[in-house]
Motif scaffolding. Structure first.
Motif, PDB file in Angstrom:
ATOM      1  N   VAL A 109       0.832  -1.199   0.000  1.00 47.28           N
ATOM      2  CA  VAL A 109       0.000   0.000   0.000  1.00 47.28           C
ATOM      3  C   VAL A 109       0.868   1.250   0.000  1.00 47.28           C
ATOM      4  O   VAL A 109       0.577   2.230  -0.695  1.00 47.28           O
ATOM      5  CB  VAL A 109      -0.949   0.006   1.222  1.00 47.28           C
ATOM      6  N   ILE A 110       1.949   1.218   0.764  1.00 48.27           N
ATOM      7  CA  ILE A 110       2.869   2.361   0.816  1.00 48.27           C
ATOM      8  C   ILE A 110       3.462   2.624  -0.566  1.00 48.27           C
ATOM      9  O   ILE A 110       3.511   3.770  -1.033  1.00 48.27           O
ATOM     10  CB  ILE A 110       4.000   2.103   1.837  1.00 48.27           C
ATOM     11  N   THR A 111       3.925   1.557  -1.221  1.00 44.81           N
ATOM     12  CA  THR A 111       4.532   1.688  -2.554  1.00 44.81           C
ATOM     13  C   THR A 111       3.517   2.229  -3.560  1.00 44.81           C
ATOM     14  O   THR A 111       3.824   3.139  -4.345  1.00 44.81           O
ATOM     15  CB  THR A 111       5.062   0.333  -3.035  1.00 44.81           C
ATOM     16  N   ALA A 112       2.316   1.670  -3.530  1.00 45.09           N
ATOM     17  CA  ALA A 112       1.269   2.131  -4.449  1.00 45.09           C
ATOM     18  C   ALA A 112       0.916   3.590  -4.179  1.00 45.09           C
ATOM     19  O   ALA A 112       0.714   4.376  -5.114  1.00 45.09           O
ATOM     20  CB  ALA A 112       0.030   1.254  -4.306  1.00 45.09           C
ATOM     21  N   GLY A 113       0.869   3.952  -2.906  1.00 39.08           N
ATOM     22  CA  GLY A 113       0.549   5.331  -2.540  1.00 39.08           C
ATOM     23  C   GLY A 113       1.568   6.315  -3.084  1.00 39.08           C
ATOM     24  O   GLY A 113       1.203   7.364  -3.639  1.00 39.08           O
ATOM     25  N   TRP A 114       2.831   5.989  -2.928  1.00 41.42           N
ATOM     26  CA  TRP A 114       3.878   6.881  -3.440  1.00 41.42           C
ATOM     27  C   TRP A 114       3.863   6.944  -4.962  1.00 41.42           C
ATOM     28  O   TRP A 114       4.049   8.013  -5.552  1.00 41.42           O
ATOM     29  CB  TRP A 114       5.252   6.412  -2.949  1.00 41.42           C
ATOM     30  N   ALA A 115       3.637   5.805  -5.611  1.00 41.61           N
ATOM     31  CA  ALA A 115       3.617   5.779  -7.079  1.00 41.61           C
ATOM     32  C   ALA A 115       2.485   6.653  -7.619  1.00 41.61           C
ATOM     33  O   ALA A 115       2.680   7.455  -8.546  1.00 41.61           O
ATOM     34  CB  ALA A 115       3.458   4.342  -7.570  1.00 41.61           C
ATOM     35  N   ILE A 116       1.299   6.503  -7.031  1.00 46.02           N
ATOM     36  CA  ILE A 116       0.154   7.299  -7.477  1.00 46.02           C
ATOM     37  C   ILE A 116       0.375   8.775  -7.207  1.00 46.02           C
ATOM     38  O   ILE A 116       0.063   9.638  -8.041  1.00 46.02           O
ATOM     39  CB  ILE A 116      -1.136   6.813  -6.786  1.00 46.02           C
ATOM     40  N   THR A 117       0.936   9.087  -6.044  1.00 43.76           N
ATOM     41  CA  THR A 117       1.167  10.491  -5.697  1.00 43.76           C
ATOM     42  C   THR A 117       2.173  11.148  -6.634  1.00 43.76           C
ATOM     43  O   THR A 117       1.981  12.289  -7.070  1.00 43.76           O
ATOM     44  CB  THR A 117       1.651  10.608  -4.231  1.00 43.76           C
ATOM     45  N   VAL A 118       3.250  10.443  -6.958  1.00 41.54           N
ATOM     46  CA  VAL A 118       4.242  10.998  -7.885  1.00 41.54           C
ATOM     47  C   VAL A 118       3.608  11.265  -9.243  1.00 41.54           C
ATOM     48  O   VAL A 118       3.824  12.327  -9.855  1.00 41.54           O
ATOM     49  CB  VAL A 118       5.456  10.053  -8.022  1.00 41.54           C
ATOM     50  N   LEU A 119       2.828  10.318  -9.729  1.00 33.67           N
ATOM     51  CA  LEU A 119       2.159  10.492 -11.025  1.00 33.67           C
ATOM     52  C   LEU A 119       1.193  11.680 -10.989  1.00 33.67           C
ATOM     53  O   LEU A 119       1.148  12.487 -11.935  1.00 33.67           O
ATOM     54  CB  LEU A 119       1.404   9.222 -11.400  1.00 33.67           C
ATOM     55  N   LEU A 120       0.445  11.804  -9.902  1.00 34.74           N
ATOM     56  CA  LEU A 120      -0.512  12.906  -9.797  1.00 34.74           C
ATOM     57  C   LEU A 120       0.198  14.245  -9.624  1.00 34.74           C
ATOM     58  O   LEU A 120      -0.288  15.273 -10.102  1.00 34.74           O
ATOM     59  CB  LEU A 120      -1.477  12.659  -8.637  1.00 34.74           C
ATOM     60  N   LEU A 121       1.337  14.240  -8.959  1.00 39.34           N
ATOM     61  CA  LEU A 121       2.119  15.478  -8.844  1.00 39.34           C
ATOM     62  C   LEU A 121       2.557  15.952 -10.228  1.00 39.34           C
ATOM     63  O   LEU A 121       2.422  17.143 -10.560  1.00 39.34           O
ATOM     64  CB  LEU A 121       3.339  15.262  -7.946  1.00 39.34           C
ATOM     65  N   LEU A 122       3.088  15.040 -11.010  1.00 41.33           N
ATOM     66  CA  LEU A 122       3.528  15.395 -12.365  1.00 41.33           C
ATOM     67  C   LEU A 122       2.347  15.865 -13.217  1.00 41.33           C
ATOM     68  O   LEU A 122       2.445  16.866 -13.937  1.00 41.33           O
ATOM     69  CB  LEU A 122       4.214  14.196 -13.021  1.00 41.33           C
ATOM     70  N   ALA A 123       1.233  15.156 -13.113  1.00 39.50           N
ATOM     71  CA  ALA A 123       0.062  15.488 -13.920  1.00 39.50           C
ATOM     72  C   ALA A 123      -0.530  16.836 -13.525  1.00 39.50           C
ATOM     73  O   ALA A 123      -0.874  17.656 -14.381  1.00 39.50           O
ATOM     74  CB  ALA A 123      -0.998  14.390 -13.780  1.00 39.50           C
ATOM     75  N   THR A 124      -0.656  17.087 -12.219  1.00 39.01           N
ATOM     76  CA  THR A 124      -1.266  18.344 -11.769  1.00 39.01           C
ATOM     77  C   THR A 124      -0.359  19.543 -12.029  1.00 39.01           C
ATOM     78  O   THR A 124      -0.841  20.635 -12.344  1.00 39.01           O
ATOM     79  CB  THR A 124      -1.628  18.277 -10.275  1.00 39.01           C
ATOM     80  N   LEU A 125       0.947  19.350 -11.911  1.00 37.73           N
ATOM     81  CA  LEU A 125       1.870  20.443 -12.228  1.00 37.73           C
ATOM     82  C   LEU A 125       1.822  20.761 -13.718  1.00 37.73           C
ATOM     83  O   LEU A 125       1.840  21.932 -14.117  1.00 37.73           O
ATOM     84  CB  LEU A 125       3.295  20.076 -11.798  1.00 37.73           C
ATOM     85  N   TRP A 126       1.754  19.718 -14.543  1.00 32.74           N
ATOM     86  CA  TRP A 126       1.653  19.936 -15.996  1.00 32.74           C
ATOM     87  C   TRP A 126       0.351  20.638 -16.331  1.00 32.74           C
ATOM     88  O   TRP A 126       0.331  21.592 -17.103  1.00 32.74           O
ATOM     89  CB  TRP A 126       1.740  18.596 -16.722  1.00 32.74           C
ATOM     90  N   TRP A 127      -0.739  20.166 -15.724  1.00 35.18           N
ATOM     91  CA  TRP A 127      -2.049  20.748 -16.001  1.00 35.18           C
ATOM     92  C   TRP A 127      -2.115  22.180 -15.491  1.00 35.18           C
ATOM     93  O   TRP A 127      -2.646  23.068 -16.151  1.00 35.18           O
ATOM     94  CB  TRP A 127      -3.145  19.902 -15.354  1.00 35.18           C
ATOM     95  N   GLY A 128      -1.547  22.399 -14.291  1.00 36.97           N
ATOM     96  CA  GLY A 128      -1.545  23.744 -13.736  1.00 36.97           C
ATOM     97  C   GLY A 128      -0.742  24.716 -14.585  1.00 36.97           C
ATOM     98  O   GLY A 128      -1.155  25.861 -14.801  1.00 36.97           O
ATOM     99  N   LYS A 129       0.389  24.243 -15.094  1.00 36.46           N
ATOM    100  CA  LYS A 129       1.223  25.084 -15.953  1.00 36.46           C
ATOM    101  C   LYS A 129       0.503  25.425 -17.245  1.00 36.46           C
ATOM    102  O   LYS A 129       0.691  26.509 -17.809  1.00 36.46           O
ATOM    103  CB  LYS A 129       2.535  24.358 -16.250  1.00 36.46           C
ATOM    104  N   ARG A 130      -0.336  24.512 -17.695  1.00 38.52           N
ATOM    105  CA  ARG A 130      -1.089  24.755 -18.921  1.00 38.52           C
ATOM    106  C   ARG A 130      -2.183  25.803 -18.711  1.00 38.52           C
ATOM    107  O   ARG A 130      -2.495  26.582 -19.615  1.00 38.52           O
ATOM    108  CB  ARG A 130      -1.736  23.446 -19.396  1.00 38.52           C
ATOM    109  N   ASP A 131      -2.751  25.823 -17.508  1.00 34.01           N
ATOM    110  CA  ASP A 131      -3.874  26.719 -17.222  1.00 34.01           C
ATOM    111  C   ASP A 131      -3.439  28.099 -16.753  1.00 34.01           C
ATOM    112  O   ASP A 131      -4.089  29.097 -17.055  1.00 34.01           O
ATOM    113  CB  ASP A 131      -4.796  26.105 -16.165  1.00 34.01           C
TER     114      ASP A 131
END
Length: 206
Positions: free
Chosen positions: A12-34
């Motif tokens: 669960v810890i590993t999955a949590g970190w993996a999802i969070t890293v992906l969402l960090l990259l996605a939200t930063l990219w999306w935020g930069k676009r907006d």
């Protein structure tokens, strides 16, 4: 809302970190676009500071404790950048005050960050259809805490039967927080729309 070290399984810890890293990259990219992220830094800093302080002050209730989360407010005000802001706040809390575990940061960010992203979408859609912003803000503030409480309960119950009682207690204990944060978020939205509407991401997208 803060899960400590030693509670979650390695998977669960590993999955949590993996999802969070992906969402960090996605939200930063999306935020930069907006928006221009450089221009948003002061606002992000203020909101991250508010989240940091508010969720440090907690009250013990039975086997759990409750505190303000403000993830709904962050979602409404910061949009997709709420996820990185919550990540920064939780990292600082864990490192400086041992509030929440270090290994469980990934899961904790998911539990608070995903609801922030959801209510941002709800607020943006509702605002565009003409729903009263005060009512919409109130709904979003309460909704974020509700979703976070449900996600926390699911994580705890899936970890082991011994955490079932704590999961139910945590969900029930957050009912007053839902009401408080709903009123708070609705009030802040009303205030910002009157004095600084440009602070809301719905008014600053490119």
């Amino acid at each position: 809302m803060h899960i400590s070290d030693g509670v979650l399984s390695p998977a669960v810890i590993t999955a949590g970190w993996a999802i969070t890293v992906l969402l960090l990259l996605a939200t930063l990219w999306w935020g930069k676009r907006d928006v221009d992220i450089a221009e948003e830094i002061p606002k992000i800093s203020v909101m991250t500071g508010a989240f940091f302080v508010a969720s440090l002050i907690h009250v013990s209730i039975g086997p759990t404790s409750v505190h303000l989360v403000l993830n709904g407010l962050l979602g409404v005000v910061l949009g997709t950048l709420a996820y990185p802001a919550i990540f920064i706040g939780l990292v600082l809390q864990a490192l400086l005050f041992q509030h929440g575990g270090i290994t469980s940061i990934g899961v904790n960010v998911i539990n608070m960050g995903i609801p922030a992203l959801i209510v941002y979408g709800v607020f943006k859609k509702g605002y565009s259809t003409g729903i009263n912003p005060s009512i919409l803000g109130t709904i979003c503030g309460s909704m974020a805490v509700l979703i976070s409480a449900i996600m926390l309960a699911i994580v705890l119950i899936s970890t082991g039967e011994e955490f079932t009682e704590v999961a139910y207690a945590a969900a029930a204990a957050n009912i007053p927080i839902m009401i408080i944060e709903g009123i708070l978020t609705g009030s802040v939205v009303t205030f910002l729309l009157k004095v600084r509407p440009e602070l809301l991401p719905i008014n600053k997208e490119k």
